[in-house]
Design a protein around this motif. Structure first.
Motif, PDB file in Angstrom:
ATOM      1  N   UNK A   1       0.829  -1.207   0.000  1.00  0.00           N
ATOM      2  CA  UNK A   1       0.000   0.000   0.000  1.00  0.00           C
ATOM      3  C   UNK A   1       0.864   1.258   0.000  1.00  0.00           C
ATOM      4  N   UNK A   2       1.938   1.227   0.794  1.00  0.00           N
ATOM      5  CA  UNK A   2       2.829   2.394   0.848  1.00  0.00           C
ATOM      6  C   UNK A   2       3.575   2.577  -0.466  1.00  0.00           C
ATOM      7  N   UNK A   3       3.985   1.502  -1.093  1.00  0.00           N
ATOM      8  CA  UNK A   3       4.660   1.603  -2.389  1.00  0.00           C
ATOM      9  C   UNK A   3       3.737   2.217  -3.430  1.00  0.00           C
ATOM     10  N   UNK A   4       2.481   1.811  -3.423  1.00  0.00           N
ATOM     11  CA  UNK A   4       1.546   2.345  -4.400  1.00  0.00           C
ATOM     12  C   UNK A   4       1.262   3.832  -4.153  1.00  0.00           C
ATOM     13  N   UNK A   5       1.319   4.246  -2.891  1.00  0.00           N
ATOM     14  CA  UNK A   5       1.173   5.682  -2.595  1.00  0.00           C
ATOM     15  C   UNK A   5       2.347   6.466  -3.169  1.00  0.00           C
ATOM     16  N   UNK A   6       3.511   5.786  -3.272  1.00  0.00           N
ATOM     17  CA  UNK A   6       4.692   6.419  -3.859  1.00  0.00           C
ATOM     18  C   UNK A   6       4.734   6.245  -5.372  1.00  0.00           C
ATOM     19  N   UNK A   7       3.630   5.732  -5.942  1.00  0.00           N
ATOM     20  CA  UNK A   7       3.525   5.465  -7.391  1.00  0.00           C
ATOM     21  C   UNK A   7       4.562   4.441  -7.860  1.00  0.00           C
ATOM     22  N   UNK A   8       4.883   3.511  -6.979  1.00  0.00           N
ATOM     23  CA  UNK A   8       5.795   2.417  -7.334  1.00  0.00           C
ATOM     24  C   UNK A   8       4.979   1.140  -7.461  1.00  0.00           C
ATOM     25  N   UNK A   9       4.987   0.560  -8.638  1.00  0.00           N
ATOM     26  CA  UNK A   9       4.245  -0.672  -8.896  1.00  0.00           C
ATOM     27  C   UNK A   9       5.031  -1.855  -8.331  1.00  0.00           C
ATOM     28  N   UNK A  10       4.448  -2.605  -7.408  1.00  0.00           N
ATOM     29  CA  UNK A  10       5.168  -3.760  -6.846  1.00  0.00           C
ATOM     30  C   UNK A  10       5.360  -4.907  -7.842  1.00  0.00           C
ATOM     31  N   UNK A  11       4.644  -4.842  -8.977  1.00  0.00           N
ATOM     32  CA  UNK A  11       4.767  -5.879 -10.005  1.00  0.00           C
ATOM     33  C   UNK A  11       4.839  -5.212 -11.383  1.00  0.00           C
ATOM     34  N   UNK A  12       5.940  -4.509 -11.662  1.00  0.00           N
ATOM     35  CA  UNK A  12       6.044  -3.727 -12.888  1.00  0.00           C
ATOM     36  C   UNK A  12       6.417  -4.581 -14.102  1.00  0.00           C
ATOM     37  N   UNK A  13       6.618  -3.890 -15.221  1.00  0.00           N
ATOM     38  CA  UNK A  13       7.093  -4.563 -16.427  1.00  0.00           C
ATOM     39  C   UNK A  13       8.528  -5.053 -16.227  1.00  0.00           C
ATOM     40  N   UNK A  14       8.931  -5.940 -17.106  1.00  0.00           N
ATOM     41  CA  UNK A  14      10.261  -6.538 -17.017  1.00  0.00           C
ATOM     42  C   UNK A  14      11.365  -5.505 -17.261  1.00  0.00           C
TER      43      UNK A  14
END
Length: 511
Positions: A39-52
């Motif tokens: 949840x905190x990562x997503x608030x930082x606009x960091x996708x926990x499962x991004x593209x390769x």
């Protein structure tokens, strides 16, 4: 707590996602902590499962190149799973794993405060990360990557098992094989060996001119071997089908059609008990050779196994339990009757029609067929008293025709089949015989099997009229051989349970 959908799936049906995820077991405090990090990562606009992210090397390649050239400060881009993290104030050491393991080094002054803090706060054991760094050797002599940049590729929400040398709970090992593979190098190497075994046999046959084919898994008639089948129903055809017991009858149809050297590697299914040597679905190779006999097949099978053992293990003397299995010596050959006498401490007189039942009673042998003949009783005795004692590679020959419904009769003795079975370490590894190509004899054998089924033998073969029709077009003199891949893999990896060599063994469904 329900996990919040990541940005790349945010527009999907959130309610369905939450319902699906509710089915997953979440019973640890560590899981809750990692959900909060998501949840905190997503608030930082960091996708926990991004593209390769692109990589340019594997860990093994880095190690090999460093050991060979000893070049420091070369930049690499790799990815893998974090298996350990050791923080020391302004520095962090960690181990990253793909098919090998490598130490990485993160220093606040080199990485930057934001990136360093991001790693420290949000990266956990089990996370899959991308790393860009330069190679060097520590004072302790360990090859290491000095991390210049990293990116989280896949957040691990569940804590890894505590014991990184392997999982002791066999239920977890078999039901969650991925955890076993992550934490046990030995398990991964075992299945790599299994793959190499299959490849070696395939190469051996291909180089000898055999053609690989695929035949049906769904059979309208249960057949190809004596075993109780799995049954299913095809709705569109409104017909029952059987998961194949063996591909034998289809492969012999191909020999009729002109494929004189043919083989198949695939799964078979038998609705039987589960043990350390039996799994309801298992892998077999069957190969058929026109204008050859079972004497040729024994020598050829011996060559295949010797070649596979050398290719997979690099030696012909292999440990298995308390034994050393020697593939270098010629395999012994012995008749069923002689094996029963030798290992059951019985005489010819004990095996006569008048006395055989006493031997059956003495060893408490259970007969599948209440109308079993004397020869069938001798075979049942063999399974009970001799099989477990056949440790070194041994071909058993002179099978009663009653237990060989698809085998040709021996030219010198029509009461026995031109057949062999190969036993190693008390396990049947291979079965082969001259294929019955007389359609009248084959039809009579099928009829005898129907009688055996009426006598209570659920594993008796069904009558296959279409196969009889194929034989009427002419099957050349042919020998066929089956080799159990799972059991052979057990031998070559010194594993005594078949579940350890099947990635996902059949298990009872959890409630």
């Amino acid at each position: 707590m329900k996990i919040k959908a990541s940005p790349n799936i945010q527009n999907q049906e959130d309610n369905q996602l939450e319902r699906d995820l509710d089915l997953v077991k979440h019973d640890s405090q560590e899981h809750e902590i990692r959900l909060e990090k998501v949840k905190e990562l997503e608030k930082l606009s960091i996708n926990p499962w991004p593209e390769n992210q692109e990589i340019n090397s594997s860990i093994k390649e880095i190690k090999d190149e460093f050991e060979k050239n000893n070049i420091e400060n070369k930049e690499y881009k790799i990815a893998g799973r974090l298996m350990s993290i050791r923080g020391h104030g302004k520095t962090i050491f960690a181990d990253i794993q793909d098919n090998d393991r490598l130490q990485i080094y993160l220093k606040r002054d080199n990485l930057g405060e934001d990136q360093f803090n991001l790693f420290s706060k949000f990266i956990d054991l089990g996370d899959i990360v991308w790393i860009k760094g330069t190679s060097f050797r520590t004072k302790m002599g360990e090859i290491t990557l000095d991390v210049k940049e990293f990116k989280l590729l896949s957040k691990c929400l569940q804590p890894l098992p505590e014991k990184f040398h392997g999982i002791s709970d066999i239920e977890i090992k078999y039901r969650q094989r991925y955890l076993d593979l992550i934490t046990s190098k030995e398990t991964k190497e075992r299945f790599i060996k299994r793959s190499k075994l299959i490849r070696s046999i395939r190469n051996f046959l291909d180089n000898d001119g055999y053609i690989e084919v695929e035949t049906p898994m769904l059979h309208p008639i249960a057949g190809g071997a004596n075993a109780k089948p799995f049954i299913t129903h095809h709705n569109a055809l409104n017909s029952d089908f059987y998961l194949r017991i063996a591909p034998e009858l289809y492969l012999k149809r191909l020999v009729v059609g002109g494929f004189e050297k043919v083989y198949e590697i695939n799964r078979n299914f038998r609705n039987e008990g589960i043990s350390t040597r039996h799994n309801p679905e298992f892998t077999m190779i069957e190969f058929y050779t026109a204008y050859k006999d079972y004497h040729f097949a024994m020598e050829f099978t011996e060559s295949i196994l010797r070649y596979a053992a050398q290719e997979v293990s690099g030696t012909l003397e292999l440990p298995f339990g308390n034994h050393i299995i020697d593939f270098s010596k010629p395999f012994e050959k012995i008749s069923i009757k002689d094996a029963v006498k030798l290992h059951g401490n019985l005489t010819d007189n004990d095996l006569t029609q008048e006395n055989i039942d006493k031997a059956i009673s003495k060893y408490k042998v259970k007969l599948k067929n209440t109308n079993a003949s004397k020869e069938e009783k001798i075979f049942a005795l063999f399974e009970e008293v001799a099989e477990p004692k056949l440790i070194q590679p041994t071909f058993i020959i002179d099978f009663p025709i009653e237990v060989s419904p698809l085998s040709k009769r021996d030219a010198q003795n029509p009461e026995i089949a031109s057949r062999f079975e190969l036993f190693i370490a008390g396990m049947e590894i291979s079965n082969g015989f001259n294929e019955l190509n007389d359609p009248f004899d084959q039809a009579k054998r099928f009829e005898d099997q129907l009688k055996a089924h009426e006598g209570g033998d659920e594993e008796a073969h069904q009558f296959d009229a279409d196969y009889i029709l194929a034989l009427e077009y002419g099957l050349p003199p042919t020998v066929g051989v089956g080799i159990g891949i799972d059991r052979l893999a057990m031998l070559l990896t010194n594993i005594t349970s078949i579940k350890e060599i099947i990635l996902f063994p059949t298990l009872k469904k959890l409630k």
